[in-house]
Design an enzyme around this catalytic site. Structure first.
Site, mmCIF file in Angstrom:
data_model
loop_
_atom_site.group_PDB
_atom_site.id
_atom_site.type_symbol
_atom_site.label_atom_id
_atom_site.label_comp_id
_atom_site.label_asym_id
_atom_site.label_seq_id
_atom_site.Cartn_x
_atom_site.Cartn_y
_atom_site.Cartn_z
ATOM 1 N N HIS A 125 22.831 24.749 42.730
ATOM 2 C CA HIS A 125 23.613 23.499 43.517
ATOM 3 C C HIS A 125 24.881 23.633 43.695
ATOM 4 O O HIS A 125 25.518 23.231 44.778
ATOM 5 C CB HIS A 125 23.313 22.219 42.562
ATOM 6 C CG HIS A 125 21.931 21.846 42.021
ATOM 7 N ND1 HIS A 125 21.266 21.823 41.035
ATOM 8 C CD2 HIS A 125 20.934 21.536 43.015
ATOM 9 C CE1 HIS A 125 20.138 21.247 40.929
ATOM 10 N NE2 HIS A 125 19.760 20.966 42.435
ATOM 11 N N LYS A 152 10.338 12.299 40.363
ATOM 12 C CA LYS A 152 10.682 12.973 39.077
ATOM 13 C C LYS A 152 11.322 11.902 37.905
ATOM 14 O O LYS A 152 11.784 12.067 36.741
ATOM 15 C CB LYS A 152 11.949 13.852 39.301
ATOM 16 C CG LYS A 152 11.370 15.079 40.391
ATOM 17 C CD LYS A 152 12.394 15.808 40.425
ATOM 18 C CE LYS A 152 12.056 17.008 41.622
ATOM 19 N NZ LYS A 152 13.435 17.675 41.872
ATOM 20 N N ARG A 185 15.853 26.372 49.727
ATOM 21 C CA ARG A 185 15.561 27.755 49.006
ATOM 22 C C ARG A 185 14.497 28.632 49.777
ATOM 23 O O ARG A 185 14.871 29.399 50.498
ATOM 24 C CB ARG A 185 15.136 27.387 47.623
ATOM 25 C CG ARG A 185 16.243 27.240 46.563
ATOM 26 C CD ARG A 185 15.700 26.657 45.265
ATOM 27 N NE ARG A 185 15.337 25.175 45.498
ATOM 28 C CZ ARG A 185 14.919 24.391 44.574
ATOM 29 N NH1 ARG A 185 15.080 24.864 43.381
ATOM 30 N NH2 ARG A 185 14.710 23.085 45.150
ATOM 31 N N SER A 245 16.579 23.113 38.554
ATOM 32 C CA SER A 245 16.818 22.748 37.345
ATOM 33 C C SER A 245 15.598 22.459 36.105
ATOM 34 O O SER A 245 15.722 22.821 34.908
ATOM 35 C CB SER A 245 16.754 20.973 37.863
ATOM 36 O OG SER A 245 18.102 20.896 38.477
HETATM 37 P P1 ADP Z 1 15.697 16.799 44.405
HETATM 38 O O1 ADP Z 1 15.155 15.966 43.255
HETATM 39 O O2 ADP Z 1 15.917 15.448 45.323
HETATM 40 O O3 ADP Z 1 14.793 17.697 44.948
HETATM 41 P P2 ADP Z 1 17.477 18.539 43.323
HETATM 42 O O4 ADP Z 1 18.484 18.357 42.375
HETATM 43 O O5 ADP Z 1 16.061 19.295 42.871
HETATM 44 O O6 ADP Z 1 17.040 17.414 44.136
HETATM 45 O O7 ADP Z 1 18.142 19.692 44.759
HETATM 46 C C1 ADP Z 1 18.902 18.845 45.249
HETATM 47 C C2 ADP Z 1 19.240 19.699 46.633
HETATM 48 O O8 ADP Z 1 19.497 21.174 45.998
HETATM 49 C C3 ADP Z 1 17.738 19.907 47.265
HETATM 50 O O9 ADP Z 1 18.161 19.825 48.612
HETATM 51 C C4 ADP Z 1 17.282 21.207 46.793
HETATM 52 O O10 ADP Z 1 16.737 21.945 47.956
HETATM 53 C C5 ADP Z 1 18.861 21.914 46.602
HETATM 54 N N1 ADP Z 1 18.830 23.187 45.792
HETATM 55 C C6 ADP Z 1 18.205 23.056 44.527
HETATM 56 N N2 ADP Z 1 18.202 24.245 43.900
HETATM 57 C C7 ADP Z 1 18.653 24.983 44.741
HETATM 58 C C8 ADP Z 1 19.115 26.561 44.864
HETATM 59 N N3 ADP Z 1 18.870 27.182 43.723
HETATM 60 N N4 ADP Z 1 19.793 26.994 45.826
HETATM 61 C C9 ADP Z 1 19.986 26.170 47.027
HETATM 62 N N5 ADP Z 1 19.667 25.000 47.104
HETATM 63 C C10 ADP Z 1 18.982 24.253 45.993
#
Ligand code: ADP
Length: 166
Positions: free
Chosen positions: A17, A41, A92, A130
């Site tokens: 992130h 979630k 990703r 996460s």
């Molecule tokens: P959500 O619960 O809305 O999916 P996340 O916290 O999991 O939110 O992710 C927020 C954003 O960050 C999303 O666009 C997700 O694809 C992106 N993201 C999460 N992990 C990574 C990573 N390792 N590399 C690039 N983008 C990421």
């Protein structure tokens, strides 16, 4: 002045992130990282919205054009309210695509003036999520390659103390 929002659950914020946030901050004038409630979630979050926002603030203190906020409403309404020209998301793998594509089209229909822009993950963070951080930590693994040093101790303490990631 181009303002964008970077939304997510950030439960907790990972180096993946933060890579997206830093790269976004290098391109746009003002970045608002918004901690949201993902309804799928909602009941599995480990950290409160305030804790998640605090973690992001501690990891982005060196970025003058980044602020952190939270919202439990519609992302399209939030983006409009703060005058954002775009929503920036990290992508990703192909597995992220379908869901992100659907969200982008929904947001476009709710707020046509707000674009969705995707930034491709850096290859070293392609596998990082996460939920992986929480699982590895709960099982006693080393998460120092996955989260920022500023918040590492707090994440480990919480997950290992409560012994649960949900
Ligand atoms: P959500 O619960 O809305 O999916 P996340 O916290 O999991 O939110 O992710 C927020 C954003 O960050 C999303 O666009 C997700 O694809 C992106 N993201 C999460 N992990 C990574 C990573 N390792 N590399 C690039 N983008 C990421």
């Amino acid at each position: 002045m181009k303002t964008v929002v970077c939304p997510g659950s950030f439960d907790p914020v990972t180096l993946g992130h933060l890579d997206i946030i830093r790269r976004t901050a290098a391109v746009f004038d003002r970045v608002i990282v918004v901690v949201m409630t993902n309804y799928r979630k909602k009941n599995t979050n480990c950290f409160t919205a305030e804790e998640r926002a605090d973690f992001i603030r501690r990891c982005t203190g060196d970025l003058a054009n980044v602020t952190v906020d939270f919202s439990d409403g519609l992302l399209a309404d939030y983006a409009r309210k703060v005058g954002a020209c775009a929503i920036v998301k990290g992508l990703r793998a192909v597995s992220d695509f379908e869901d992100e594509f659907q969200q982008a089209l929904t947001n476009k229909s709710l707020a046509p003036e707000v674009e969705t822009i995707f930034i491709t993950t850096s290859s070293e963070y392609m596998f990082l999520s996460s939920s992986a951080v929480k699982q590895v930590c709960e099982l006693g693994g080393d998460i120092s390659k996955f989260v920022s040093p500023e918040i590492l101790g707090d994440i480990e303490a919480r997950i290992r103390r409560t012994g649960k990631t949900k």
